[in-house]
Structures are given as C-alpha cells and as structure tokens.
Design an enzyme around this catalytic site. Structure first.
Site, PDB file in Angstrom:
ATOM      1  CD  GLU A 132      -2.886   1.486   0.647  1.00  0.00           C
ATOM      2  OE1 GLU A 132      -2.838   1.121  -0.532  1.00  0.00           O
ATOM      3  OE2 GLU A 132      -3.874   2.053   1.152  1.00  0.00           O
ATOM      4  CB  THR A 184      -4.190   8.315  -3.026  1.00  0.00           C
ATOM      5  OG1 THR A 184      -5.186   7.325  -3.231  1.00  0.00           O
ATOM      6  CG2 THR A 184      -4.097   8.621  -1.546  1.00  0.00           C
TER       7      THR A 184
HETATM    8  N1  HSE Z   1      -6.964   8.176   4.295  1.00  0.00           N
HETATM    9  C1  HSE Z   1      -6.516   8.212   2.949  1.00  0.00           C
HETATM   10  C2  HSE Z   1      -6.835   9.552   2.344  1.00  0.00           C
HETATM   11  C3  HSE Z   1      -7.192   7.113   2.176  1.00  0.00           C
HETATM   12  O1  HSE Z   1      -7.958  10.011   2.519  1.00  0.00           O
HETATM   13  O2  HSE Z   1      -5.966  10.131   1.695  1.00  0.00           O
HETATM   14  C4  HSE Z   1      -6.710   6.984   0.760  1.00  0.00           C
HETATM   15  O3  HSE Z   1      -5.563   6.221   0.692  1.00  0.00           O
END
Ligand code: HSE
Length: 313
Positions: A132, A184
């Site tokens: 990840e 992301t």
């Molecule tokens: N917590 C992370 C974000 C989840 O919101 O960027 C996505 O990987």
C-alpha cells in the site's frame, strides 16, 4: 504444509468515514480484488497476468503493489523460492474504494495460504502495508478493514494499534463512482498543512461522536458525525464532481448522510435499510447521468470478515 496454488479475495474498503481521516475504515461486502498465487521456477515475485485493469497496472514486479507486498512477505519469512501472481481487478483504480490495499492484501493472504498459513492475520499487516505504501504512503485505514473486516480504528500502523469497532445493525451503504480518476497523491496534495485549533476541536468532537454512535448502533447520528468533517472535505470537495448535488439526491432518497469514500471520487451514502441503499445508488447514478457524467453504482453492507483464501494442495 506447502500448497500448489492459493486464491485470495480482498474486499473494497471505505477509508476515513468522513471525519476519521487516516484512522477509520470499513470493509464492504460484495466488491473486491482476487489474486491467485502459484510457485515459480525463478526466485522473486512475478506478475503472471492482470485482468480487469484496462491495461493500466504495471507488470513490473517492482512497481506493482501486489508483488511488492508479496515480496515483503517472502522476505519476512526468509522464503527463497519464487512465486507468480495472477491479479483479477474487481475494483476501479484511483476511485476511493481501496483498490491498491485490496491488491496488496489479497497478494499477502494468497501467498501466506500458499505457504500453509505460517503467519496469523495480524502478522500479515506489515507486508500488506509495504504494498500500500508504494502508492499512497504508510497509513492503514484501508489495509486494516481489508485484512480484518468490519469497521476498524487504526491509530498507528502496527496491529496492536488497530481496534475493531461495532457495526450498527441494519447499516447499508450506497456508492457512486463517477467515471474519473482521482489519484490519492492528488487528493492528499490539496490538504492543509496546518489546522486551526477550533477546527481540531470540532473534528475530534465529531470522531468521538461517531465512535459513540457506532457503539450505540445509532445510524442517523453516525451519518451526521461522518458528515461533520470540516478539514478534509472542504479541501477536497472541488475534486468530487457535483458532490453537493449528490448529497442532496441521496438524502431525498432516504440516506442519512453522504461523504467522500477515502480520497474519492467515489461517494458513500449512509442508509439503514438495504432497499433504501439500492434506491439511493440508482438515484445517484441517474443524477450523474442527468449531468452528462457516466458512473458506476453499488450498494452493500459491511463485510464482517476480511480477506479470505482458498487453497489447492
Ligand atoms: N486516508 C486516505 C486519504 C485514504 O484520505 O488520503 C486513501 O488512501
């Protein structure tokens, strides 16, 4: 005992649950990635094939989250023999449904099963996180629910900092994924570096209210607390097409609230009935269609168990 072949499924996940940025997540029943692991003649981890990704994912094992995670597991266990992986993507990429976490977790669970399950579930966490981290950094809010199932609180990246939270009875979620990708990295780049004290107080209050609502099985309060995010959503909202319209549509159809799923662009509506969730998912798809955008909708409950493997000896 070594097996000749193992196949693992890992579910889609919703990270953040609105206010719980990088610390809360849940596993969704129904959708996910599947990985088949077999022994290879050459050492190392090899990607033997990928389907369902539209040709977008790298076959280079040094760049693919599944092989990076599997390689981390082999290293942890000091296994010299090589492994090949076949990846069946059931989740869209960069969509906010934990696609990279699902591939990493499915790979690790499959390879652990191939090896005859030498490691327990919590012991698999570091290898999953290695995969990840290759795409979205070290945070376990997708990986933890994907691996363990249910709703999880991840106040750190080690298994002892992960807690399973209660799932309210009757909780169903509706999802809408517009046909755009939001990496992301892009969604994290827009976030504020500093948060005012007042916002911090509101955010921690909302997280506490959300966790209390989970323990009381109170879905309306859960949804309201999730929606009270005044730090992350305002910064990311412009990346989510028509989010305000979609929230209004979801509520018109009976949802209690709607938030960004993970880093988006999938939106997640909170419902207390399966029929309502189905109706909300359909209305959201029609809402995007009416605005000239294609989308994919789904709905489902929370998956109590996480990734699972079957083996062929
Ligand atoms: N917590 C992370 C974000 C989840 O919101 O960027 C996505 O990987």
């Amino acid at each position: 005992m070594l097996n000749s072949r193992a196949e693992a499924f890992a579910p889609a996940t919703v990270a953040n649950l609105g206010v719980g940025f990088d610390i809360l997540g849940l596993a969704i029943a129904g959708s996910g990635d599947t990985i088949i692991a077999e022994w290879a003649d050459e050492p190392g981890v090899h990607i033997a094939g990928i389907e369902g990704d539209g040709g977008k994912l790298p076959l280079d094992p040094k760049r693919n989250v599944a092989s990076i995670a599997a390689a981390a597991l082999l290293k942890q266990l000091e296994v010299a023999q090589g492994v090949k992986l076949y990846l069946k993507k059931g989740l869209p990429l960069s969509s906010g449904l934990g696609s990279s976490a699902a591939s990493a977790v499915a790979a690790v669970v499959a390879v652990n099963a191939l090896l005859g399950e030498p490691l327990t579930r919590p012991e698999l966490l570091p290898a999953c996180l290695e995969g990840e981290a290759a795409v979205s950094g070290y945070h376990a809010d997708n990986v933890a629910p994907c691996l363990f199932g249910g709703i999880t609180l991840t106040n750190g990246i080690t298994a002892d900092r992960i807690r399973s939270l209660p799932v309210p009875r009757g909780l169903y979620l509706a999802f809408i994924t517009p046909h755009i990708e939001v990496p992301t990295s892009t969604a994290r780049a827009v976030l504020p570096v500093h948060v005012p004290l007042k916002a911090m107080v509101q955010q921690t209050g909302a997280v506490a209210e959300l966790i209390d609502a989970l323990y009381r099985g109170d879905i309306p309060t859960m949804a309201r607390a999730m929606e009270s995010d005044n730090v992350i959503e305002p910064a990311r909202q412009h990346l989510m097409p028509y989010m305000a319209d979609m929230r209004a549509i979801a509520k018109q159809q009976g949802a209690y609230g709607l938030v960004i799923s993970g880093a988006g662009p999938t939106l997640c509506a909170v419902c207390d009935d399966e029929a309502v969730a189905r109706r909300v998912a359909q209305a959201l798809r029609e809402g995007y269609a009416a605005r000239g955008m294609g989308s994919y909708s789904r709905y489902g409950g929370v998956l109590a168990e996480g990734s699972r493997a079957v083996v062929f000896s």
